[in-house]
Design an enzyme around this catalytic site. Structure first.
Site, PDB file in Angstrom:
ATOM      1  N   ARG A 364      34.933  22.351  80.117  1.00  0.00           N
ATOM      2  CA  ARG A 364      35.076  20.909  80.357  1.00  0.00           C
ATOM      3  C   ARG A 364      36.466  20.683  80.941  1.00  0.00           C
ATOM      4  NH1 ARG A 364      35.466  19.309  73.949  1.00  0.00           N
ATOM      5  NH2 ARG A 364      37.322  20.524  73.555  1.00  0.00           N
ATOM      6  N   HIS A 486      42.651  20.379  66.266  1.00  0.00           N
ATOM      7  CA  HIS A 486      42.321  18.958  66.417  1.00  0.00           C
ATOM      8  C   HIS A 486      43.582  18.136  66.703  1.00  0.00           C
ATOM      9  CE1 HIS A 486      41.654  14.859  64.817  1.00  0.00           C
ATOM     10  NE2 HIS A 486      40.509  14.988  65.460  1.00  0.00           N
ATOM     11  N   ARG A 664      63.731 -17.418  88.761  1.00  0.00           N
ATOM     12  CA  ARG A 664      63.137 -18.550  88.052  1.00  0.00           C
ATOM     13  C   ARG A 664      64.232 -19.420  87.457  1.00  0.00           C
ATOM     14  NH1 ARG A 664      59.546 -17.439  82.875  1.00  0.00           N
ATOM     15  NH2 ARG A 664      61.572 -17.119  81.926  1.00  0.00           N
ATOM     16  N   GLU A 791      51.282 -21.242  84.754  1.00  0.00           N
ATOM     17  CA  GLU A 791      51.180 -20.770  83.371  1.00  0.00           C
ATOM     18  C   GLU A 791      50.617 -21.853  82.447  1.00  0.00           C
ATOM     19  OE1 GLU A 791      55.114 -19.338  82.285  1.00  0.00           O
ATOM     20  OE2 GLU A 791      56.074 -20.867  83.491  1.00  0.00           O
ATOM     21  N   SER A 810      53.122 -17.675  91.132  1.00  0.00           N
ATOM     22  CA  SER A 810      53.246 -16.460  90.330  1.00  0.00           C
ATOM     23  C   SER A 810      52.672 -16.780  88.958  1.00  0.00           C
ATOM     24  CB  SER A 810      54.709 -16.040  90.220  1.00  0.00           C
ATOM     25  OG  SER A 810      54.795 -14.908  89.394  1.00  0.00           O
ATOM     26  N   GLY A 812      52.253 -16.738  85.302  1.00  0.00           N
ATOM     27  CA  GLY A 812      52.936 -16.372  84.068  1.00  0.00           C
ATOM     28  C   GLY A 812      51.851 -16.205  83.029  1.00  0.00           C
ATOM     29  N   THR A 813      51.275 -15.020  83.021  1.00  0.00           N
ATOM     30  CA  THR A 813      50.076 -14.824  82.192  1.00  0.00           C
ATOM     31  C   THR A 813      50.388 -14.802  80.704  1.00  0.00           C
ATOM     32  OG1 THR A 813      50.331 -12.506  82.757  1.00  0.00           O
ATOM     33  CG2 THR A 813      48.597 -13.725  83.915  1.00  0.00           C
ATOM     34  N   ASP A 815      52.348 -17.129  79.114  1.00  0.00           N
ATOM     35  CA  ASP A 815      52.118 -18.516  78.713  1.00  0.00           C
ATOM     36  C   ASP A 815      50.687 -18.956  79.020  1.00  0.00           C
ATOM     37  OD1 ASP A 815      54.311 -19.787  77.398  1.00  0.00           O
ATOM     38  OD2 ASP A 815      55.491 -19.397  79.197  1.00  0.00           O
TER      39      ASP A 815
HETATM   40  C1  PEP Z   1      54.878 -15.821  81.403  1.00  0.00           C
HETATM   41  O1  PEP Z   1      54.724 -16.836  80.734  1.00  0.00           O
HETATM   42  O2  PEP Z   1      53.970 -15.012  81.644  1.00  0.00           O
HETATM   43  C2  PEP Z   1      56.210 -15.487  81.922  1.00  0.00           C
HETATM   44  C3  PEP Z   1      56.372 -14.467  82.744  1.00  0.00           C
HETATM   45  O3  PEP Z   1      57.252 -16.225  81.480  1.00  0.00           O
HETATM   46  P1  PEP Z   1      57.932 -16.002  80.056  1.00  0.00           P
HETATM   47  O4  PEP Z   1      57.374 -14.759  79.476  1.00  0.00           O
HETATM   48  O5  PEP Z   1      59.382 -15.900  80.313  1.00  0.00           O
HETATM   49  O6  PEP Z   1      57.548 -17.235  79.336  1.00  0.00           O
HETATM   50 MG    MG Z   2      56.305 -18.341  80.748  1.00  0.00          MG
END
Ligand code: PEP
Ligand code: MG
Length: 927
Positions: A364, A486, A664, A791, A810, A812-813, A815
């Site tokens: 494998r 293992h 920012r 965000e 952009s 801000g995932t 938030d």
């Molecule tokens: C977010 O909110 O994804 C972000 C990049 O900003 P921060 O983490 O500074 O709130």
């Molecule tokens: Mg943010």
């Protein structure tokens, strides 16, 4: 009579009702150079079955047998019935009998078989295996006559224990006790020292255990066979296997195949042996034949790590396979070359030597460290075995993290050794340096890690039950076992630092301590594990940057001295040639920016300006600005900040040259910059020249019930325009300054936490106005862009109107996830683990993007934004920008770039290439 229509199945075939079974072949014979299943692949035959079929077809010696395909498992788990495949199994079994010249259950010349699981993707040790099946009382006589009585009894004992454990569900320990007792009575260290008489006594006791349990041990070989086949299929759903699938994201609906194969015996005397081999070194990737074997032993003895095995290649010890059985070694070398050429990947082989003849039982793709993955992939391109694109796909993005992981500095380590802190030297099984507190059980490891402690899990040997503890630990140490035990295999897969076979250490589980070389350590004490060298040291050791970092960032190692670095760079260049997504970094300082650029970042996707505010001289000015009573006072404080902030940006622009730098504007609520403890309040008040009471009053006035939803982001910029104005001025003055040096910076001003068009448009006017003012003062108009973070869910939905005046989005995932789920990103740890364990959430949504929810908002905003503003640049700068699975999603959603921490840039480059290449592969396979 009606027949159920076949239903779709993930095993690559429709599942088939028993009535239809006669017409579809689902049992595939292999042996004597013919393999019915050759080319059918892992989906149908499982990994083991497919490997056996391919090896047979290549003319490699494989004991004959047959594979019952994965779709049968799914049918069986649904119906509990195996009748559909009985005729095919009988036919295949008859062919195995003809090929071996032996008969199943025969009293004079019995055929014994192994019954093993084999899923599409390897799940080492998770499912069941039964060896020596068919060893009925009658067959015992035949085996004893041909191979000796002691041998037959040894096989019978193993069979009784395995079959009873797996099919009759009698715990292993109930048998083990008798073997241990007999060994103690005889003063024997190994089972091999027990006589035929001893083993007969053990076998009798085992049979008694079964009777006492009220179970009946079948003495009919066919009954044994069907019992075993059903049990192996059922083991797909045992808790260990389920947990493993959850950890490694293996779909439930794949099912396992069952492989029934003629037994060959590695325990048939000193000319027999069993072993495992890697076609290249799984730790470093070096092209050398690597493996180990045990003479006179059966397969599980090596994997279980009970006796410490010897190496394959000559090492001068006189004990290697090359030295003790040169002909068998030469045959294995021939097999190695054949399988590497045919499978075009590093293989992990299992073999048995029976009285001098070599048989292969498994091949494998070998699990390997990140170091080995990079080296093997690039070497194989150089050898003409694979293409550059294949090489890129051979390395999991996350594996690159290992190449950046710290090591112990030689000096400190040597001092610790000289100082008598070396506890033991074991085998290096998972490279890197790990330092943590000792836990002796997997449960304790999980508990301690939950409290935030780094943990080293110390076990005599590990078993699949330890998986969760191994995951929780930063390092793993076992006192037994070899490099294919293992612990080794799993640690390598997880990229964990691991040392195995540290035999000098005694683990006293009862007293929760370990001892070696007159040293003792208790649970909770610190242990330092060097998985690259195999050393275990008491106490804490500092760590230093890895080889790649020493070349790339520190410059303390010349590149020509590091073949690993060369491979790393080459692979990433190939990845760059395949990816569509851009990769930027989140960097707040010139130093971060430099590291980001060295790792290949194409720009800065997020510079969080507030991080600069915490600098030693700045925080006072920041606080003066916050406590100021009037705009005039605020401006005075800001005037002090301006040159500092300008210097920061100059440093970053110099590092990044023409590459875009997204800056920012201030995001967090102001109270984060003020002290809260009494003593700190007093000290700060003195520094600011105000009374403690006044400062307390300001702290109180800024306090919010929900600061994350409070006065932060662009809301600050709207209510205190002078703060943002000062920051924007610093950006443009800095850009103008570096332009005077001949550089061409590309500043991008980013507004955080926008929820409405009104917010963005108002601040956009301010940015343009400030840019115009600075241009008037400096006589130089700096080209720039203005964009927004997305965000807040509302911003995603109203993306079209927000995009109208915007150059980029952009995401801000962090938030966006927080606000979409309504989970506080700082407090979710109190319930998220439970949610994941209960299956309410598949993953931590702050680590991997929630595609159906948050991901949909990303897609909606991208589409709407671009429809309103063609050419709108769209990226992501939340933590998800460095997560390979999220990156695959962002690629699919059509984003322009991801931005992540400098140390994840390499991971992101590779992940972006994977995303593009797997799409390419998918598209060409449906074309
Ligand atoms: C977010 O909110 O994804 C972000 C990049 O900003 P921060 O983490 O500074 O709130
Ligand atoms: Mg943010």
């Amino acid at each position: 009579m009606s027949v159920d229509p076949p239903t779709g199945s993930a095993s690559g075939r429709a599942t088939v009702s028993p009535l239809m079974a006669a017409t579809v072949k689902r049992v595939h014979y292999f042996g004597d150079g013919h393999a019915e299943g050759a080319g059918l692949g892992k989906e149908i035959l499982g990994g083991k079955g497919s490997g056996l079929a391919e090896m047979t077809a290549l003319g490699i010696p494989v004991p004959p047998g047959f594979t019952i395909e994965t779709s049968v498992c799914l049918d069986y788990l649904r119906t509990g019935n195996l009748d559909g495949v009985r005729p095919e199994v009988e036919e295949a079994l008859a062919r195995v009998e003809r090929s071996t010249g032996r008969k199943f259950g025969d009293a004079s010349n019995p055929l014994l078989v192994s019954v093993r699981s084999g899923a599409r993707s390897s799940m080492p040790g998770m499912m069941d295996t039964i060896l020596n099946l068919g060893l009925t009382r009658a067959a015992m006589a035949g085996l004893a006559a041909s191979a000796g009585e002691r041998f037959a009894l040894d096989c019978r004992r193993r069979f009784l224990q395995m079959y009873s454990g797996i099919v009759l569900e009698i715990p292993r320990e109930e048998f083990e006790e008798f073997l241990t007792r007999r060994r103690e009575e005889k003063g024997a260290k190994f089972d091999s020292e027990l006589s035929a008489e001893d083993l007969r006594w053990v076998v009798d006791r085992y049979e008694e255990v079964v009777r006492r349990r009220g179970a009946s041990f079948p003495d009919d070989p066919r009954e044994q066979l069907w019992g075993a086949i059903g049990a192996v299929f059922r083991s797909w759903n045992n808790p260990r296997a389920k947990e493993y699938r959850r950890l490694y994201r293996i779909p439930e609906e794949w099912g396992t195949a069952v492989n029934v194969q003629a037994m060959v015996f590695g325990n048939r005397g000193e000319r027999s042996a069993t072993g495992v081999a890697f076609t290249r070194d799984p730790a470093t990737g070096e092209k050398k034949f690597y493996g180990e074997f045990l003479a006179n032993a059966q397969g599980e003895d090596v994997v279980a790590g009970i006796r410490t095995p010897h190496p394959l290649a000559a090492d001068g010890s006189g004990k290697s396979l090359e030295e003790t059985m040169p002909a068998a070694y030469a045959e294995l070398v021939r097999v190695r070359d054949l399988v590497e050429k045919s499978f075009r990947d590093m293989q992990d082989l299992e073999f048995t030597i029976e009285e001098g003849r070599v048989y292969l039982l498994q091949t494998r793709n070998g699990k390997r460290t990140g170091f080995a993955a990079v080296r093997v992939a690039t070497d194989m391109v150089a050898e003409g075995l694979i293409s550059e694109k294949e090489a890129v796909l051979r390395v999991e993005p996350e594996q690159l993290v290992q190449l950046l992981a710290p090591v112990f500095p030689a000096k400190e380590k040597e001092a610790a050794v000289q100082g008598g802190r070396l506890l033991a030297r074991g085998l290096p099984a998972g490279p890197g340096a790990a330092c943590g507190r000792i836990a002796f059980t997997a449960d304790r490891a999980v508990e301690m890690a939950r409290k935030g402690d780094p943990v080293v899990l110390v076990r005599v040997e590990t078993s699949p039950e330890d998986s969760a503890g191994m995951h929780a630990a930063v390092g793993i140490l076992t006192t037994r076992g070899g490099i294919t035990s293992h612990a080794s295999v799993v640690a390598r897969g997880m990229g964990k630092t691991c040392v195995v076979g540290a035999g000098e250490i005694t683990v006293d589980e009862r007293r929760h301590e370990l001892r070696a070389r007159n040293l003792t350590a208790k649970e909770g004490d610190f242990l330092s594990v060097d998985g690259t060298a195999g050393d275990v040291l008491l106490g804490q050791l500092p760590t230093q940057p890895s080889e790649v970092l020493r070349v790339l960032v520190d410059g303390t190692l010349p590149p020509e001295k590091s073949p690993l670095f060369a491979s790393f760079q080459r692979l990433l260049e190939w990845a760059d040639g395949s990816r569509r997504l851009g990769v930027r970094a989140n960097a707040d300082t010139p130093t971060d920016a430099r590291v980001a650029r060295l790792f290949g970042a194409e720009g800065i996707g997020l510079c969080r300006t507030e991080h600069m505010f915490f600098g030693e001289n700045r925080i006072v000015a920041v606080r003066q600005m916050i406590v100021a009573d009037s705009e005039a006072d605020r401006r005075k404080a800001l005037a002090k900040l301006l040159p500092m902030q300008r210097e920061d940006f100059i440093g970053i622009f110099r590092e990044m040259g023409e590459r875009p730098v997204t800056i920012r504007l201030l995001d967090p609520p102001l109270h984060e910059f003020l002290p809260h403890e009494d003593a700190a309040v007093k000290k700060t008040a003195e520094e600011l020249g105000i009374t403690a009471e006044k400062l307390r009053e300001r702290v109180r006035s800024l306090a919010e019930a929900n600061p994350m939803l409070g006065h932060r982001g662009c809301r600050l910029g709207i209510t205190y325009p002078e703060i943002y104005e000062t920051q924007v001025r610093a950006i443009f003055e800095a850009a103008a300054a570096v332009r005077r040096e001949g550089l061409r910076p590309s500043p991008e001003v980013m507004i955080p936490l926008v929820g409405t068009k009104g917010e963005f448009d108002r601040l956009k006017i301010m940015v343009d106005e400030t840019a115009r003012l600075v241009a008037g003062e400096t006589g130089d108009a700096v080209p720039y862009r203005v964009g927004t973070m997305i965000e807040i869910p509302r911003a995603a939905l109203r993306a079209a109107e927000i995009a109208a005046n915007c150059d980029f989005f952009s995401f801000g995932t962090n938030d966006l996830t927080q606000m979409t789920y309504g989970y506080s990103r700082d407090d979710a740890a109190s319930f998220l683990p439970a949610y994941i364990e209960l299956g309410i959430l598949p993953d931590d949504p702050f680590g991997t993007i929630d595609q159906p929810g948050v991901g949909e908002l990303v897609s909606i905003a991208t589409e709407r934004g671009r429809a309103a503003k063609p050419g709108l640049k769209v990226g992501v700068c939340g933590e998800h920008g460095g997560d390979p699975r999220s990156i695959t999603f962002f690629h699919g959603a059509g984003l322009d770039y991801v931005s992540c921490s400098p140390f994840r840039v390499a991971v992101a480059r590779l992940a972006a290439a994977h995303a593009a290449l797997s799409k390419e592969t998918a598209a060409s396979s449906t074309a």
